[in-house]
Each structure stands twice: as structure tokens, then as C-alpha cells.
Design an enzyme around this catalytic site. Structure first.
Site, PDB file in Angstrom:
ATOM      1  CD1 TRP A  20       0.447   0.429   3.313  1.00  0.00           C
ATOM      2  CD2 TRP A  20      -0.181  -1.708   3.091  1.00  0.00           C
ATOM      3  NE1 TRP A  20       0.885  -0.137   4.374  1.00  0.00           N
ATOM      4  CE2 TRP A  20       0.331  -1.363   4.539  1.00  0.00           C
ATOM      5  CE3 TRP A  20      -0.677  -2.814   2.734  1.00  0.00           C
ATOM      6  CZ2 TRP A  20       0.648  -2.613   5.237  1.00  0.00           C
ATOM      7  CZ3 TRP A  20      -0.616  -3.944   3.629  1.00  0.00           C
ATOM      8  CH2 TRP A  20       0.105  -3.774   4.699  1.00  0.00           C
ATOM      9  NE  ARG A  21       4.334   3.119   4.359  1.00  0.00           N
ATOM     10  CZ  ARG A  21       5.172   2.646   5.300  1.00  0.00           C
ATOM     11  NH1 ARG A  21       6.317   2.338   4.910  1.00  0.00           N
ATOM     12  NH2 ARG A  21       4.960   2.896   6.604  1.00  0.00           N
ATOM     13  CD  GLU A  33      -3.485   3.039   7.901  1.00  0.00           C
ATOM     14  OE1 GLU A  33      -3.655   2.686   8.902  1.00  0.00           O
ATOM     15  OE2 GLU A  33      -2.504   3.522   7.492  1.00  0.00           O
ATOM     16  CD  GLN A  38      -7.193  -4.134  18.193  1.00  0.00           C
ATOM     17  OE1 GLN A  38      -6.701  -4.757  18.707  1.00  0.00           O
ATOM     18  NE2 GLN A  38      -7.671  -2.779  18.626  1.00  0.00           N
ATOM     19  CG  LEU A  76      -7.583  -9.815   8.789  1.00  0.00           C
ATOM     20  CD1 LEU A  76      -5.733 -10.218   8.524  1.00  0.00           C
ATOM     21  CD2 LEU A  76      -7.434  -8.754   7.597  1.00  0.00           C
ATOM     22  N   GLY A  77      -9.657 -12.035  11.468  1.00  0.00           N
ATOM     23  CA  GLY A  77     -10.209 -11.478  12.835  1.00  0.00           C
ATOM     24  C   GLY A  77     -10.765 -10.204  12.701  1.00  0.00           C
ATOM     25  CE1 TYR A 113      -2.103   5.753  12.729  1.00  0.00           C
ATOM     26  CE2 TYR A 113      -3.350   4.039  12.003  1.00  0.00           C
ATOM     27  CZ  TYR A 113      -2.080   4.514  11.831  1.00  0.00           C
ATOM     28  OH  TYR A 113      -1.080   4.048  11.247  1.00  0.00           O
ATOM     29  CG  ASP A 131      -0.055   3.951  15.424  1.00  0.00           C
ATOM     30  OD1 ASP A 131       0.896   4.876  15.790  1.00  0.00           O
ATOM     31  OD2 ASP A 131       0.227   2.965  14.637  1.00  0.00           O
ATOM     32  CB  CYS A 185      10.967   3.665  18.946  1.00  0.00           C
ATOM     33  SG  CYS A 185      10.448   4.476  20.484  1.00  0.00           S
ATOM     34  CB  CYS A 195      16.777   6.467  17.368  1.00  0.00           C
ATOM     35  SG  CYS A 195      15.389   7.603  17.011  1.00  0.00           S
ATOM     36  CB  THR A 295      -7.813  -8.264  22.375  1.00  0.00           C
ATOM     37  OG1 THR A 295      -7.553  -8.526  21.091  1.00  0.00           O
ATOM     38  CG2 THR A 295      -6.930  -7.557  23.280  1.00  0.00           C
TER      39      THR A 295
END
Length: 348
Positions: A20-21, A33, A38, A76-77, A113, A131, A185, A195, A295
């Protein structure tokens, strides 16, 4: 060189090469997105490619049946994402994609987000996409010890980050933060030496990398016990149900179900089958077991093969269930535990 220039320069050399980039098409970014909510990037890539192949544009998605959309999402949930994505496509007037953050977040499933990511990446709107990665990066970089799960803290971050953003390339800025959080990070085993802003990072200077971010206590894990009753008639037609309650797997299909807060004995299961479905069970056998982790839930699932005394064709024994031919079962979207059961039984 200021913060935004450093991270954008780093990003241009080190960005993750994700499908998607390669585009700024808002529909493609929207799909990615929604999938990334999740779900890990590595798991989303294959689903993204297959989904775009099946539904190459917003028109095709809007015309699709919900069952077919969920089938592409199968495994995929968090299936409410697929339902909300499908709903968004059908609600667009004249297929005009909203370009502003405030317009995007009016749609169910598009939160702050996701709306900010689409608005900044596709339409160059100067708005921070915040996010978990962004909260972790900035809490460490700025030395913010407030609970990052609170709305007040998130609003504070939004104000601060907005002042730090590159107004010319807000999409690149947001994507750079995403990748720094994913590559350098990270929650554990950070790569601080690599970094691009390590010289001005509060946590590196003060030794607080492992202490930030601050999160409130995670909710306790809930246990649920599912007993699926696998019933077919004399022609091997199988009883299915479409889940309609606002719960996990809404919109997917499953078998007659007995759910309990506690583990049941075979005798207790038979009693509940008789009471709930008005069936007389002559024999019952466990044919498959699985533990499924979510979760904040753990599902202990058993699949039971039942021999029923009644002639099922002459009796409608529960509402909302319908018969399908056994060779058509692969056309329906199921929760992952049922997929594993069907594969175990070599039905798909």
C-alpha cells in the site's frame, strides 16, 4: 536539522516496502488501514493483496454481498472491520471519497488514527496520525509519563505533535513515525543507536526507555466455553446460522451453539441441547477441540457430533438456522476455529 526533517530523511532510506506504500489511492490506503487495526503488518499483506484483487475499487466493494466481503476477510479476525469497510463503500454519495479528516471520521470504523492517516497520506492534510507506535515514540522522546490510554493524554499528544509536524509532507511524517515505532522504538529490544533523533531523546538521556510509555492496567482475561453442535440431515445437508449479535464474529456463520461461562459435562450439554433446541439426543461425541485466544478472551471450543431422534426435515427446531449442501460449505465465511474444524474433517 529539526525533528521532522531527520525522521523523514531516515524514512526515505529505511521505509518498509509494503504494497500500500506504492500508491496514494485513498481506497487502497483505506483498506490497508482497516486491516492494520489490531493486526500485524506481516499478516495483513497477503489479505490486502487478495482483497484488492477481489474488490479493485470502491464501486466493486459497494456492489458486493456482505457474505463475499467476509469470505475474503476470513481468518483475519475482528470482522466488524470488514462490515464497517463495506458499509463505508455503500454510503459514499456519487462515489466521492471524503478528503478531509473531519469528514472521514463521521463514518463508523474510521477513528482518529485511520482518518488522520488517510487525510495526511492521500490528501496532504496536516494532522497527526496517533496510534500505539506514535504514542510510544513521543512518550519516550518527550519524556511524557501520563497514561497513554487516556483520552486527555492523547489530546495532549495531538497538540504537541501538530507543532512538530512537517507541514509540507505530513503523510511522510506520519509514516516515518509508524516505521520508527515498528523498526527502532519497539516495545522491547529497542534499537536506540540507529534512531535519527537519538541525540535529542529524553529517554535516552535519562535512561527511561524501558519505563515508557505508561499504560493503565490491562483488563482481565475472560473465559468462555463454546459447544458447537454439528448436525446434518439424511442427505448430509448441514445446519448453519448467521451470527447477528453484537459480539465476536458478527456476520460470520457457525453451527448451533451452546455457550457457557463454565466447562460443561456431556450430560449438561445434552440437557442444554434439549432445552434450547427442543431436540432429543440419542448419542453425542466430541470430534474436535480447540483453544482460541483473543485480545481479552480465551475461548474453549468443542465440536460435538449429535445423533438426533427426530426427523429433522419435519421439524423446525430452532430459528435463524438453515440447511446447506455439504459441498457448498466452502462458500461461507466462518470464524477461524470452525475453519480448522472443517479442515480437520476434510470438508474444505
Amino acid at each position: 536539522m529539526d525533528f521532522s526533517k531527520k525522521i523523514i530523511n531516515w524514512y526515505k532510506k529505511n521505509y518498509r516496502k509494503l504494497p500500500w506504500r506504492k500508491t496514494k489511492n485513498p481506497y487502497y490506503i483505506l483498506v490497508s488501514e482497516f486491516m492494520l487495526q489490531q493486526t500485524k503488518v506481516s499478516q495483513s499483506i497477503k489479505y490486502y493483496s487478495n482483497f484488492i484483487k477481489k474488490f479493485p475499487n470502491i464501486n466493486k466493494l459497494a456492489r458486493a454481498k456482505e457474505k463475499d466481503v467476509l469470505k475474503e476477510w476470513e481468518g483475519l479476525g475482528y470482522y466488524s472491520r470488514a462490515i464497517n469497510l463495506h458499509s463505508f463503500s455503500k454510503k459514499l454519495k456519487n462515489n466521492i471519497f471524503p478528503k478531509k479528516y473531519k469528514e472521514l471520521i463521521k463514518y463508523k470504523g474510521i477513528g482518529p488514527y485511520t482518518g488522520a492517516a488517510i487525510a495526511s497520506i492521500c490528501f496532504n492534510e496536516v494532522i497527526p496520525a496517533i496510534d500505539g507506535n506514535a504514542l510510544r515514540v513521543f512518550s519516550r522522546y518527550l519524556g511524557i509519563f501520563n497514561d497513554i490510554t487516556s483520552t486527555k493524554t492523547k489530546n495532549t499528544f495531538r497538540i504537541i505533535i501538530l507543532k512538530m509536524m512537517n507541514s509540507e509532507s505530513p503523510g511522510l511524517f506520519n509514516q516515518a513515525i509508524m516505521d520508527i515505532g515498528s523498526i527502532l522504538c519497539t516495545p522491547k529490544k529497542t534499537k536506540c543507536l540507529l534512531c535519527p533523533v537519538k541525540d535529542s531523546c529524553f529517554s535516552i538521556k535519562n535512561g527511561t526507555v524501558d519505563k515508557l510509555p505508561i499504560k493503565r492496567r490491562i483488563k482481565s482475561i475472560k473465559h468462555r466455553f463454546f459447544y458447537y453442535i454439528f448436525i446434518c440431515d439424511s442427505d448430509k445437508n448441514i445446519y448453519l446460522n448467521k451470527r447477528s449479535k453484537k459480539d465476536i464474529w458478527k456476520g460470520l456463520y457457525d453451527f448451533p451453539l451452546i455457550e457457557s461461562k463454565n466447562k460443561l459435562t456431556i450430560h449438561e450439554i445434552i440437557e442444554k441441547i434439549c432445552k434450547k433446541f427442543r431436540l432429543i439426543v440419542s448419542n453425542i461425541m466430541i470430534i474436535f477441540k480447540i483453544k482460541h485466544k483473543l485480545t481479552h478472551q480465551i475461548l474453549f471450543i468443542q465440536f460435538l457430533n449429535c445423533e438426533i431422534l427426530q426427523n429433522l426435515k419435519k421439524k423446525i427446531f430452532f430459528d435463524n438456522f438453515f440447511l446447506i449442501q455439504h459441498n457448498k460449505i466452502g462458500e461461507f465465511p466462518f470464524p477461524r476455529p470452525i475453519i480448522l474444524f472443517l479442515k480437520h474433517e476434510k470438508m474444505i
